[in-house]
Design a protein around this motif. Structure first.
Motif, PDB file in Angstrom:
ATOM      1  N   ILE A  78     -33.225 -13.277 -34.292  1.00  0.00           N
ATOM      2  CA  ILE A  78     -33.955 -12.019 -34.498  1.00  0.00           C
ATOM      3  C   ILE A  78     -34.284 -11.835 -35.969  1.00  0.00           C
ATOM      4  O   ILE A  78     -33.465 -12.086 -36.845  1.00  0.00           O
ATOM      5  N   ASP A  79     -35.500 -11.363 -36.229  1.00  0.00           N
ATOM      6  CA  ASP A  79     -35.975 -11.100 -37.587  1.00  0.00           C
ATOM      7  C   ASP A  79     -36.074  -9.587 -37.774  1.00  0.00           C
ATOM      8  O   ASP A  79     -36.949  -8.940 -37.210  1.00  0.00           O
ATOM      9  N   THR A  80     -35.147  -9.031 -38.555  1.00  0.00           N
ATOM     10  CA  THR A  80     -35.152  -7.587 -38.808  1.00  0.00           C
ATOM     11  C   THR A  80     -36.042  -7.222 -39.989  1.00  0.00           C
ATOM     12  O   THR A  80     -36.257  -6.046 -40.254  1.00  0.00           O
ATOM     13  N   GLY A  81     -36.493  -8.234 -40.722  1.00  0.00           N
ATOM     14  CA  GLY A  81     -37.334  -7.984 -41.889  1.00  0.00           C
ATOM     15  C   GLY A  81     -36.582  -7.990 -43.206  1.00  0.00           C
ATOM     16  O   GLY A  81     -37.186  -7.822 -44.268  1.00  0.00           O
ATOM     17  N   GLU A  82     -35.266  -8.175 -43.141  1.00  0.00           N
ATOM     18  CA  GLU A  82     -34.474  -8.250 -44.373  1.00  0.00           C
ATOM     19  C   GLU A  82     -33.248  -9.128 -44.141  1.00  0.00           C
ATOM     20  O   GLU A  82     -32.709  -9.190 -43.044  1.00  0.00           O
ATOM     21  N   LEU A  83     -32.815  -9.790 -45.195  1.00  0.00           N
ATOM     22  CA  LEU A  83     -31.693 -10.723 -45.112  1.00  0.00           C
ATOM     23  C   LEU A  83     -30.429 -10.045 -44.601  1.00  0.00           C
ATOM     24  O   LEU A  83     -29.778 -10.535 -43.674  1.00  0.00           O
ATOM     25  N   ARG A  84     -30.080  -8.919 -45.187  1.00  0.00           N
ATOM     26  CA  ARG A  84     -28.855  -8.226 -44.789  1.00  0.00           C
ATOM     27  C   ARG A  84     -28.876  -7.905 -43.295  1.00  0.00           C
ATOM     28  O   ARG A  84     -27.918  -8.167 -42.565  1.00  0.00           O
ATOM     29  N   GLY A  85     -29.952  -7.345 -42.820  1.00  0.00           N
ATOM     30  CA  GLY A  85     -30.078  -6.990 -41.411  1.00  0.00           C
ATOM     31  C   GLY A  85     -30.018  -8.209 -40.500  1.00  0.00           C
ATOM     32  O   GLY A  85     -29.416  -8.170 -39.429  1.00  0.00           O
ATOM     33  N   ASP A  86     -30.655  -9.306 -40.949  1.00  0.00           N
ATOM     34  CA  ASP A  86     -30.638 -10.525 -40.142  1.00  0.00           C
ATOM     35  C   ASP A  86     -29.222 -11.086 -40.009  1.00  0.00           C
ATOM     36  O   ASP A  86     -28.808 -11.474 -38.919  1.00  0.00           O
ATOM     37  N   VAL A  87     -28.485 -11.136 -41.117  1.00  0.00           N
ATOM     38  CA  VAL A  87     -27.120 -11.681 -41.074  1.00  0.00           C
ATOM     39  C   VAL A  87     -26.221 -10.779 -40.234  1.00  0.00           C
ATOM     40  O   VAL A  87     -25.439 -11.268 -39.404  1.00  0.00           O
ATOM     41  N   LEU A  88     -26.338  -9.478 -40.410  1.00  0.00           N
ATOM     42  CA  LEU A  88     -25.544  -8.560 -39.593  1.00  0.00           C
ATOM     43  C   LEU A  88     -25.874  -8.716 -38.109  1.00  0.00           C
ATOM     44  O   LEU A  88     -24.975  -8.667 -37.258  1.00  0.00           O
ATOM     45  N   THR A  89     -27.132  -8.930 -37.786  1.00  0.00           N
ATOM     46  CA  THR A  89     -27.527  -9.121 -36.389  1.00  0.00           C
ATOM     47  C   THR A  89     -26.882 -10.371 -35.809  1.00  0.00           C
ATOM     48  O   THR A  89     -26.373 -10.352 -34.678  1.00  0.00           O
ATOM     49  N   VAL A  90     -26.885 -11.455 -36.559  1.00  0.00           N
ATOM     50  CA  VAL A  90     -26.233 -12.693 -36.095  1.00  0.00           C
ATOM     51  C   VAL A  90     -24.748 -12.432 -35.846  1.00  0.00           C
ATOM     52  O   VAL A  90     -24.206 -12.809 -34.806  1.00  0.00           O
ATOM     53  N   LEU A  91     -24.079 -11.774 -36.785  1.00  0.00           N
ATOM     54  CA  LEU A  91     -22.647 -11.510 -36.639  1.00  0.00           C
ATOM     55  C   LEU A  91     -22.384 -10.569 -35.461  1.00  0.00           C
ATOM     56  O   LEU A  91     -21.427 -10.772 -34.701  1.00  0.00           O
ATOM     57  N   ARG A  92     -23.230  -9.562 -35.290  1.00  0.00           N
ATOM     58  CA  ARG A  92     -23.049  -8.639 -34.163  1.00  0.00           C
ATOM     59  C   ARG A  92     -23.211  -9.363 -32.830  1.00  0.00           C
ATOM     60  O   ARG A  92     -22.501  -9.064 -31.870  1.00  0.00           O
ATOM     61  N   ARG A  93     -24.150 -10.288 -32.771  1.00  0.00           N
ATOM     62  CA  ARG A  93     -24.340 -11.054 -31.538  1.00  0.00           C
ATOM     63  C   ARG A  93     -23.120 -11.935 -31.261  1.00  0.00           C
ATOM     64  O   ARG A  93     -22.710 -12.101 -30.109  1.00  0.00           O
ATOM     65  N   THR A 130     -32.332 -20.691 -40.508  1.00  0.00           N
ATOM     66  CA  THR A 130     -33.535 -19.928 -40.145  1.00  0.00           C
ATOM     67  C   THR A 130     -33.546 -18.578 -40.846  1.00  0.00           C
ATOM     68  O   THR A 130     -34.564 -18.161 -41.414  1.00  0.00           O
ATOM     69  N   VAL A 131     -32.413 -17.883 -40.822  1.00  0.00           N
ATOM     70  CA  VAL A 131     -32.295 -16.569 -41.483  1.00  0.00           C
ATOM     71  C   VAL A 131     -32.590 -16.696 -42.976  1.00  0.00           C
ATOM     72  O   VAL A 131     -33.347 -15.903 -43.545  1.00  0.00           O
ATOM     73  N   LEU A 132     -32.008 -17.691 -43.617  1.00  0.00           N
ATOM     74  CA  LEU A 132     -32.189 -17.863 -45.062  1.00  0.00           C
ATOM     75  C   LEU A 132     -33.600 -18.310 -45.414  1.00  0.00           C
ATOM     76  O   LEU A 132     -34.156 -17.873 -46.435  1.00  0.00           O
ATOM     77  N   GLN A 133     -34.209 -19.134 -44.586  1.00  0.00           N
ATOM     78  CA  GLN A 133     -35.595 -19.545 -44.835  1.00  0.00           C
ATOM     79  C   GLN A 133     -36.536 -18.354 -44.762  1.00  0.00           C
ATOM     80  O   GLN A 133     -37.443 -18.204 -45.583  1.00  0.00           O
ATOM     81  N   ARG A 134     -36.322 -17.487 -43.786  1.00  0.00           N
ATOM     82  CA  ARG A 134     -37.150 -16.281 -43.678  1.00  0.00           C
ATOM     83  C   ARG A 134     -36.973 -15.396 -44.912  1.00  0.00           C
ATOM     84  O   ARG A 134     -37.936 -14.823 -45.413  1.00  0.00           O
ATOM     85  N   ALA A 135     -35.720 -15.269 -45.368  1.00  0.00           N
ATOM     86  CA  ALA A 135     -35.464 -14.451 -46.563  1.00  0.00           C
ATOM     87  C   ALA A 135     -36.170 -15.034 -47.774  1.00  0.00           C
ATOM     88  O   ALA A 135     -36.730 -14.300 -48.596  1.00  0.00           O
ATOM     89  N   ALA A 136     -36.157 -16.355 -47.904  1.00  0.00           N
ATOM     90  CA  ALA A 136     -36.848 -17.001 -49.027  1.00  0.00           C
ATOM     91  C   ALA A 136     -38.355 -16.782 -48.922  1.00  0.00           C
ATOM     92  O   ALA A 136     -39.022 -16.508 -49.925  1.00  0.00           O
ATOM     93  N   GLU A 137     -38.902 -16.872 -47.718  1.00  0.00           N
ATOM     94  CA  GLU A 137     -40.335 -16.630 -47.514  1.00  0.00           C
ATOM     95  C   GLU A 137     -40.725 -15.201 -47.864  1.00  0.00           C
ATOM     96  O   GLU A 137     -41.831 -14.954 -48.339  1.00  0.00           O
ATOM     97  N   ARG A 138     -39.814 -14.244 -47.625  1.00  0.00           N
ATOM     98  CA  ARG A 138     -40.079 -12.838 -47.973  1.00  0.00           C
ATOM     99  C   ARG A 138     -39.857 -12.560 -49.450  1.00  0.00           C
ATOM    100  O   ARG A 138     -40.129 -11.470 -49.928  1.00  0.00           O
ATOM    101  N   GLY A 139     -39.293 -13.540 -50.172  1.00  0.00           N
ATOM    102  CA  GLY A 139     -39.022 -13.356 -51.594  1.00  0.00           C
ATOM    103  C   GLY A 139     -37.665 -12.749 -51.887  1.00  0.00           C
ATOM    104  O   GLY A 139     -37.375 -12.403 -53.037  1.00  0.00           O
TER     105      GLY A 139
END
Length: 193
Positions: A78-93, A130-139
């Motif tokens: 899942i892509d929440t639009g921010e690194l913190r949210g993405d990592v928390l989502t992975v951990l919550r899952r 995947t999460v980190l690549q998206r974060a890098a793409e968002r800057g």
């Protein structure tokens, strides 16, 4: 005279699905610690050698059954639009999966970890990449090219937490992993620093 239709031999995907459903049902009936390849084979009405041709051992069969029944966390990152949210989502899952499966199964699989195919441990590395690549793409990060231990640090810390307790993992534990350990570790690598 027997009027039942002739029994056809199951093969390929149909046979595998039958075995995985049988493994899931056997797991629910007897629990992880008492689950055997023989019990699954009997429930699937096949020979245990058929199971061993597909899975080397009990933990690999159980993981395949869990994925067959519930899917994999890697199926949709899942892509929440921010690194913190993405990592928390992975951990919550991961926490939700532990709740759904129960601590006995999770602890049993962790205890049998040495018997697992090493590829099993790369799945969460792929998710976090995947999460980190998206974060890098968002800057949000300068690069997603990080040491492997850094990439999997949040999920490894959560696995450690799961292994040490049978209590439910609190949301505060997840935010501590992300906010106090993982994000500060990435801060020197963040864009603009």
């Amino acid at each position: 005279m027997d009027e039942s239709p002739p029994r056809t031999r199951r093969r390929g995907a149909a046979l595998e699905a039958t075995i995985l459903e049988a493994a899931w049902d056997e797991l629910a009936a007897v629990g992880y610690s008492r689950l055997t390849m023989e019990g699954v084979a009997a429930r699937a009405r096949t020979g245990k050698q058929v199971l061993y041709r597909r899975w080397r051992n009990r933990p690999e069969l159980v993981i395949a059954a869990v994925r067959h029944h519930t899917g994999s966390i890697a199926d949709e990152v899942i892509d929440t639009g921010e690194l913190r949210g993405d990592v928390l989502t992975v951990l919550r899952r991961m926490v939700q999966r532990q709740r759904d499966l129960g601590p006995d199964l999770v602890h049993g699989l962790m205890a049998d970890a040495p018997d697992l195919d090493p590829r099993f441990f790369t799945i969460m590395h792929g998710v976090m990449t995947t999460v980190l690549q998206r974060a890098a793409e968002r800057g949000e990060l300068e690069t997603a090219d990080l040491p492997s231990r850094v990439v999997t640090l949040p999920v490894d810390l959560l696995r450690h937490e799961m292994l040490l307790t049978s209590n439910p993992i609190a949301e505060t534990t997840l935010t501590e992993i992300v906010d106090q350990v993982f994000l500060p570790l990435l801060a020197p690598r963040s864009a603009g620093s």
